[in-house]
Motif scaffolding. Sequence first.
Motif, PDB file in Angstrom:
ATOM      1  N   LEU A 103      37.605  25.246  12.747  1.00  0.00           N
ATOM      2  CA  LEU A 103      38.283  26.532  12.446  1.00  0.00           C
ATOM      3  C   LEU A 103      39.727  27.182  12.393  1.00  0.00           C
ATOM      4  O   LEU A 103      40.202  27.739  11.831  1.00  0.00           O
ATOM      5  CB  LEU A 103      37.413  27.341  12.255  1.00  0.00           C
ATOM      6  CG  LEU A 103      35.962  27.425  12.230  1.00  0.00           C
ATOM      7  CD1 LEU A 103      34.719  28.257  12.621  1.00  0.00           C
ATOM      8  CD2 LEU A 103      35.234  27.787  10.502  1.00  0.00           C
ATOM      9  N   GLY A 104      41.144  26.085  13.323  1.00  0.00           N
ATOM     10  CA  GLY A 104      41.873  26.384  13.182  1.00  0.00           C
ATOM     11  C   GLY A 104      41.882  27.572  14.328  1.00  0.00           C
ATOM     12  O   GLY A 104      42.656  28.863  14.673  1.00  0.00           O
ATOM     13  N   MET A 105      41.273  27.887  15.244  1.00  0.00           N
ATOM     14  CA  MET A 105      40.941  28.807  16.172  1.00  0.00           C
ATOM     15  C   MET A 105      41.190  28.391  17.577  1.00  0.00           C
ATOM     16  O   MET A 105      41.134  27.111  17.951  1.00  0.00           O
ATOM     17  CB  MET A 105      39.670  29.209  16.257  1.00  0.00           C
ATOM     18  CG  MET A 105      39.580  30.453  14.661  1.00  0.00           C
ATOM     19  SD  MET A 105      38.142  31.055  14.469  1.00  0.00           S
ATOM     20  CE  MET A 105      38.484  31.537  12.697  1.00  0.00           C
ATOM     21  N   ALA A 106      41.178  29.237  18.719  1.00  0.00           N
ATOM     22  CA  ALA A 106      41.586  28.399  19.876  1.00  0.00           C
ATOM     23  C   ALA A 106      40.440  29.224  20.484  1.00  0.00           C
ATOM     24  O   ALA A 106      40.350  30.612  20.860  1.00  0.00           O
ATOM     25  CB  ALA A 106      42.201  28.145  20.303  1.00  0.00           C
ATOM     26  N   MET A 107      39.872  28.906  22.540  1.00  0.00           N
ATOM     27  CA  MET A 107      39.390  29.793  22.902  1.00  0.00           C
ATOM     28  C   MET A 107      40.891  30.524  23.558  1.00  0.00           C
ATOM     29  O   MET A 107      41.539  30.068  24.121  1.00  0.00           O
ATOM     30  CB  MET A 107      38.306  28.819  24.632  1.00  0.00           C
ATOM     31  CG  MET A 107      37.217  28.346  23.546  1.00  0.00           C
ATOM     32  SD  MET A 107      36.382  27.494  24.970  1.00  0.00           S
ATOM     33  CE  MET A 107      36.997  25.529  24.637  1.00  0.00           C
ATOM     34  N   ALA A 108      39.978  31.920  24.236  1.00  0.00           N
ATOM     35  CA  ALA A 108      40.689  33.322  24.206  1.00  0.00           C
ATOM     36  C   ALA A 108      40.809  32.049  26.073  1.00  0.00           C
ATOM     37  O   ALA A 108      39.963  31.983  26.596  1.00  0.00           O
ATOM     38  CB  ALA A 108      40.232  34.326  24.427  1.00  0.00           C
ATOM     39  N   THR A 109      41.800  32.665  26.863  1.00  0.00           N
ATOM     40  CA  THR A 109      41.965  32.362  28.780  1.00  0.00           C
ATOM     41  C   THR A 109      41.476  33.793  28.834  1.00  0.00           C
ATOM     42  O   THR A 109      41.088  35.310  28.135  1.00  0.00           O
ATOM     43  CB  THR A 109      43.429  32.443  28.571  1.00  0.00           C
ATOM     44  OG1 THR A 109      44.092  33.837  28.906  1.00  0.00           O
ATOM     45  CG2 THR A 109      44.270  31.237  28.304  1.00  0.00           C
ATOM     46  N   PRO A 110      40.740  34.312  30.493  1.00  0.00           N
ATOM     47  CA  PRO A 110      40.455  34.778  30.834  1.00  0.00           C
ATOM     48  C   PRO A 110      41.332  36.287  31.023  1.00  0.00           C
ATOM     49  O   PRO A 110      40.971  36.859  30.549  1.00  0.00           O
ATOM     50  CB  PRO A 110      40.451  34.178  32.356  1.00  0.00           C
ATOM     51  CG  PRO A 110      40.132  33.178  32.289  1.00  0.00           C
ATOM     52  CD  PRO A 110      40.657  32.763  31.467  1.00  0.00           C
ATOM     53  N   ASP A 111      42.502  36.316  30.590  1.00  0.00           N
ATOM     54  CA  ASP A 111      43.559  36.939  30.778  1.00  0.00           C
ATOM     55  C   ASP A 111      43.888  37.791  29.564  1.00  0.00           C
ATOM     56  O   ASP A 111      44.416  38.732  29.113  1.00  0.00           O
ATOM     57  CB  ASP A 111      44.991  36.724  31.624  1.00  0.00           C
ATOM     58  CG  ASP A 111      45.279  37.350  32.988  1.00  0.00           C
ATOM     59  OD1 ASP A 111      43.983  37.907  33.508  1.00  0.00           O
ATOM     60  OD2 ASP A 111      45.570  36.218  33.511  1.00  0.00           O
ATOM     61  N   GLU A 112      43.467  36.642  28.578  1.00  0.00           N
ATOM     62  CA  GLU A 112      43.364  37.233  27.075  1.00  0.00           C
ATOM     63  C   GLU A 112      41.929  38.278  26.504  1.00  0.00           C
ATOM     64  O   GLU A 112      42.482  38.877  26.182  1.00  0.00           O
ATOM     65  CB  GLU A 112      43.626  35.865  25.678  1.00  0.00           C
ATOM     66  CG  GLU A 112      45.106  36.256  25.735  1.00  0.00           C
ATOM     67  CD  GLU A 112      45.378  33.799  25.547  1.00  0.00           C
ATOM     68  OE1 GLU A 112      46.326  33.496  24.944  1.00  0.00           O
ATOM     69  OE2 GLU A 112      44.303  33.680  25.522  1.00  0.00           O
ATOM     70  N   ALA A 113      40.849  37.733  27.367  1.00  0.00           N
ATOM     71  CA  ALA A 113      39.787  38.734  26.820  1.00  0.00           C
ATOM     72  C   ALA A 113      40.132  39.575  27.554  1.00  0.00           C
ATOM     73  O   ALA A 113      39.642  40.916  27.177  1.00  0.00           O
ATOM     74  CB  ALA A 113      38.640  37.778  27.738  1.00  0.00           C
ATOM     75  N   ARG A 114      40.579  39.549  28.959  1.00  0.00           N
ATOM     76  CA  ARG A 114      41.112  41.186  30.103  1.00  0.00           C
ATOM     77  C   ARG A 114      41.543  41.562  28.762  1.00  0.00           C
ATOM     78  O   ARG A 114      41.441  43.123  29.238  1.00  0.00           O
ATOM     79  CB  ARG A 114      41.285  41.027  30.743  1.00  0.00           C
ATOM     80  CG  ARG A 114      40.742  39.897  32.293  1.00  0.00           C
ATOM     81  CD  ARG A 114      40.834  40.073  33.563  1.00  0.00           C
ATOM     82  NE  ARG A 114      40.941  39.899  34.118  1.00  0.00           N
ATOM     83  CZ  ARG A 114      40.210  38.041  34.714  1.00  0.00           C
ATOM     84  NH1 ARG A 114      40.727  36.909  34.172  1.00  0.00           N
ATOM     85  NH2 ARG A 114      39.211  38.008  35.709  1.00  0.00           N
ATOM     86  N   ASP A 115      42.645  41.476  27.951  1.00  0.00           N
ATOM     87  CA  ASP A 115      43.512  42.458  27.488  1.00  0.00           C
ATOM     88  C   ASP A 115      42.620  42.763  26.181  1.00  0.00           C
ATOM     89  O   ASP A 115      42.516  43.873  25.831  1.00  0.00           O
ATOM     90  CB  ASP A 115      44.942  41.678  26.763  1.00  0.00           C
ATOM     91  CG  ASP A 115      45.764  42.486  26.081  1.00  0.00           C
ATOM     92  OD1 ASP A 115      45.967  43.441  26.839  1.00  0.00           O
ATOM     93  OD2 ASP A 115      45.579  42.062  24.529  1.00  0.00           O
ATOM     94  N   MET A 116      41.924  41.656  25.607  1.00  0.00           N
ATOM     95  CA  MET A 116      41.059  42.670  24.038  1.00  0.00           C
ATOM     96  C   MET A 116      40.693  43.384  24.780  1.00  0.00           C
ATOM     97  O   MET A 116      39.699  44.229  23.772  1.00  0.00           O
ATOM     98  CB  MET A 116      41.184  41.156  23.462  1.00  0.00           C
ATOM     99  CG  MET A 116      41.387  39.969  23.002  1.00  0.00           C
ATOM    100  SD  MET A 116      41.034  38.826  21.918  1.00  0.00           S
ATOM    101  CE  MET A 116      40.595  37.580  23.078  1.00  0.00           C
ATOM    102  N   LEU A 117      39.585  43.251  25.449  1.00  0.00           N
ATOM    103  CA  LEU A 117      38.856  44.253  26.269  1.00  0.00           C
ATOM    104  C   LEU A 117      38.727  45.053  26.628  1.00  0.00           C
ATOM    105  O   LEU A 117      37.929  46.109  27.138  1.00  0.00           O
ATOM    106  CB  LEU A 117      37.249  43.590  27.006  1.00  0.00           C
ATOM    107  CG  LEU A 117      36.751  42.382  26.649  1.00  0.00           C
ATOM    108  CD1 LEU A 117      36.165  41.455  27.440  1.00  0.00           C
ATOM    109  CD2 LEU A 117      35.361  42.949  25.431  1.00  0.00           C
ATOM    110  N   GLY A 118      40.289  45.228  27.376  1.00  0.00           N
ATOM    111  CA  GLY A 118      40.492  46.327  27.797  1.00  0.00           C
ATOM    112  C   GLY A 118      39.952  47.009  29.915  1.00  0.00           C
ATOM    113  O   GLY A 118      39.996  48.300  30.055  1.00  0.00           O
TER     114      GLY A 118
END
Length: 307
Positions: A283-298
């Motif tokens: 689908l042209g997507m990628a898994m978020a890293t833990p730090d990217e997830a932390r940023d998205m979730l605040g």
Amino acid sequence: MSRKVIVTAALTGAIHTPGMSPHLPVTPEQIVAEGRRAAEAGAAILHIHARDPESGRPDQSVEAFGRILPALKETGAVLNITTGGSPFMKVEERVAPAAHFRPELASLNMGSMNFGLYPMQARYPDLPNEWENAHLEGSRDLVFRNTFADIEHVLGTCAPNGTRFEFECYDTAHLRNLRHMIDRGFVTGTPFVQTVFGLLGGIGADPEDVTVMRAMARRQLGDDHLWSVLGAGASQLRIAAMSAAMGGHVRVGLEDSLWAGPGVLAESAAQQIASVASILDGLGMAMATPDEARDMLGLKGAGEVNF
């Protein structure tokens, strides 16, 4: 840039029993090893339950989680401590580990429901331990209690520690309950909504069910939320693919499904994550890293937890 998708791995849970799969992690060492495999495969979040290493029963004691969390923290993944525990436990027992360890993230079921595991007896007629059979049969007369007072108790206990929540919603009414808690000021920030499909007592696992929950989440929460899905059993990857295509995030793991394909037991959540990675790549997507997830979730960061 590729859209980043948060992948959660639920390592062991409280539904499946050891007699159902030799690969279900039970001991602290097995759960830690499973978490490491999942993190290496790309999971940004590890959803944590504990078990008694001798019997395999769910164990919601602070001591049981203390034998797991420090080693899993070394993976760098976000650690999400359950406050659901087991449907047979009271809320005071279920919230104790999250209250003590003050994690970045904790799960929270957003309503009471019938929780029917007993049909699994037909698939597993020869479970080796009596407690496993009683566990399934006992769900015939079981309400998984999560009243408004219970929800307030978990939020009031954990939110002051900076813990944010994975709001588990098993039906449309649970999304309304979440809206209610937001309106009353119990929930702040961008909610992380985990919609659950295919458990008896909750919404089904058909494509129409997914679209209904997606529409209801938007109606109740607008665009200010992160939407994720988990599909129970055989629906796991099909619903994961739907979520990704609809702009959502994904949860897999042996808590939710023991399978890697038709008739093939998963040896680890890492196999399921690899399948998700293939879906996202297509689908042209990628898994978020833990730090990217932390940023998205605040999230507050791994340095602010109590383990």
